[in-house]
Enzyme design. Sequence first.
Site, PDB file in Angstrom:
ATOM      1  CB  SER A 202      -1.352  -0.300   1.222  1.00 25.36           C
ATOM      2  OG  SER A 202      -1.897   1.017   1.316  1.00 25.36           O
ATOM      3  CG  ASP A 367      -6.950  -3.139  -3.758  1.00 28.99           C
ATOM      4  OD1 ASP A 367      -7.502  -2.397  -3.183  1.00 28.99           O
ATOM      5  OD2 ASP A 367      -5.466  -2.941  -3.246  1.00 28.99           O
ATOM      6  CG  HIS A 401      -5.338  -2.308  -0.182  1.00 24.81           C
ATOM      7  ND1 HIS A 401      -5.075  -2.216  -1.247  1.00 24.81           N
ATOM      8  CD2 HIS A 401      -4.482  -1.330   0.944  1.00 24.81           C
ATOM      9  CE1 HIS A 401      -4.142  -0.742  -0.475  1.00 24.81           C
ATOM     10  NE2 HIS A 401      -4.180  -0.815   0.317  1.00 24.81           N
TER      11      HIS A 401
END
Length: 431
Positions: A202, A367, A401
């Site tokens: 991320s 995601d 994610h």
Amino acid sequence: MSHSLLLLPLLACLFAVSSLAHESTSGLHPVVLVPAYSCGNLDARLTDKYRPPAAFPWCAARKGKGWFRLWENHTAVELDPKQVPCYAGQLRLVYDHVAGDYRNAPGVQTRVVAFGSVRGFGSDDPAKKNMCMEKLVKTLDGVGYRDGESLFGAPYDLRYAAAAAPGQASRAFSKFTSSLARLVEHASSRNGGKPVILVSHSLGGLNVNEFLNQRPLPWRKKFVNHFVMLSTGVGGGTVVLQFLASAIGSLPPPSDVLSFTNTSRSFASTLGALPSPKAYGHTPLVVTRAKNFSAYDMPEFLAAVGFSGRDVLARYVMRALPVTLNFKAPLVPMTSVTGVGVPTASKLVFWDGDFGAQPQVVYGDGDGTVNVENVLALGTVVGKDPEQPFFRSVIVPNTTHMGIISDDWALKHVVSEILEASRATHHYSNI
Ligand SMILES: *[C@@H]1O[C@H](CO)[C@@H](O)[C@H](O)[C@H]1NC(C)=O
Ligand SMILES: *[C@@H]1O[C@H](CO)[C@@H](O)[C@H](O)[C@H]1NC(C)=O
Ligand SMILES: *[C@@H]1O[C@H](CO)[C@@H](O)[C@H](O)[C@H]1NC(C)=O
Ligand SMILES: *[C@@H]1O[C@H](CO)[C@@H](O)[C@H](O)[C@H]1NC(C)=O
């Protein structure tokens, strides 16, 4: 040079990871993990200069009493909700116009916890279990990686952005990059001079990419074997827009320190995570009857959701946006791994222009957090850069994610990519 977009069929596996479980790490490259936003823990201490908010005099209780865990300390705010505004206020950043840089609020000193180790990041909130690479660490341990020997961690202060525009100071990020450079050199020398594999998740990916671009090219070639970037695109995302809009008019939930508007809006990282024109172009991301906002209209959007003062808007334009626009190929072999197939907010409709109301959300692919277009833009920005030695994009279907670092099935792909990178030492040979 080689670029390919690999769409993995549901049950395909590049390697059966289990068959590699007994291989020793002697042949493998050291790994440095750079986790997501909110994963780095911070200790703080309050000096004589600290003044509690008038409404919360008890916030001064720790003054002069040494270091304590400021972030993340879910336990403390859960046990004693009176502490929530204290933690929120002490976590705020202020912008120092004289220094031209962000710094802590007066009387607050902070330090990142346990830089270098994978034990330095994570959350004490049971609801956030496995959001900070905990399962990835376990899986890497299963194939022989050991903390402090072949596995290292580079947590960072969540409040700061990846760099500032040229000519502007960014002391916190400079400190992070010099620590990370030393860590990479140490990891390499501890492993017989083998170059390192950097693995980010991320927001950590933006920090790593900026870090690499700031290092001299010969340094990158000597010390970095591969950059494995998980769940990150070329910049920012719509998720921040929803967060900023929803902060208007809503009272913070009692236990969430970051939901204090004054706190999260003071972070340099908030401006750094706004959607990048490089990923989203002129697509309307926020729609109202009177006006649409694309990634090019972020100053107007910030003003519309109540960011006050010319200086914060100028700071976005002069300090944050140039960094976002400067996202470019790291010029080390790179693999992007991301989940798709999960509804992801792509457009927020506040038809009446009331940003305090719930938006109607138009979903696209991604995601659940990062839009797929944002990740696919890496194929152009990185993959098509003639100087980029190797780039591959791996798309993992039906994976969120967080799932990319916590679903067993997705983790197998991630670890396969890391092990494959570890074996493929030829990537620089053809440039
Ligand atoms: C969080 O704060 C509480 C109360 O001050 C303290 O006992 C605890 O050790 C802190 N948590 C961590 C991880 O340091
Ligand atoms: C937020 O900041 C404003 C201005 O800096 C201040 O007036 C207000 O009291 C702050 N709110 C909280 C909850 O700290
Ligand atoms: C906003 O964008 C939508 C498409 O998402 C378009 O139909 C509409 O005309 C635009 N509105 C304005 C005011 O530009
Ligand atoms: C994703 O999951 C949904 C629901 O669980 C399923 O219907 C679909 O076939 C899956 N798609 C892929 C590509 O795995």
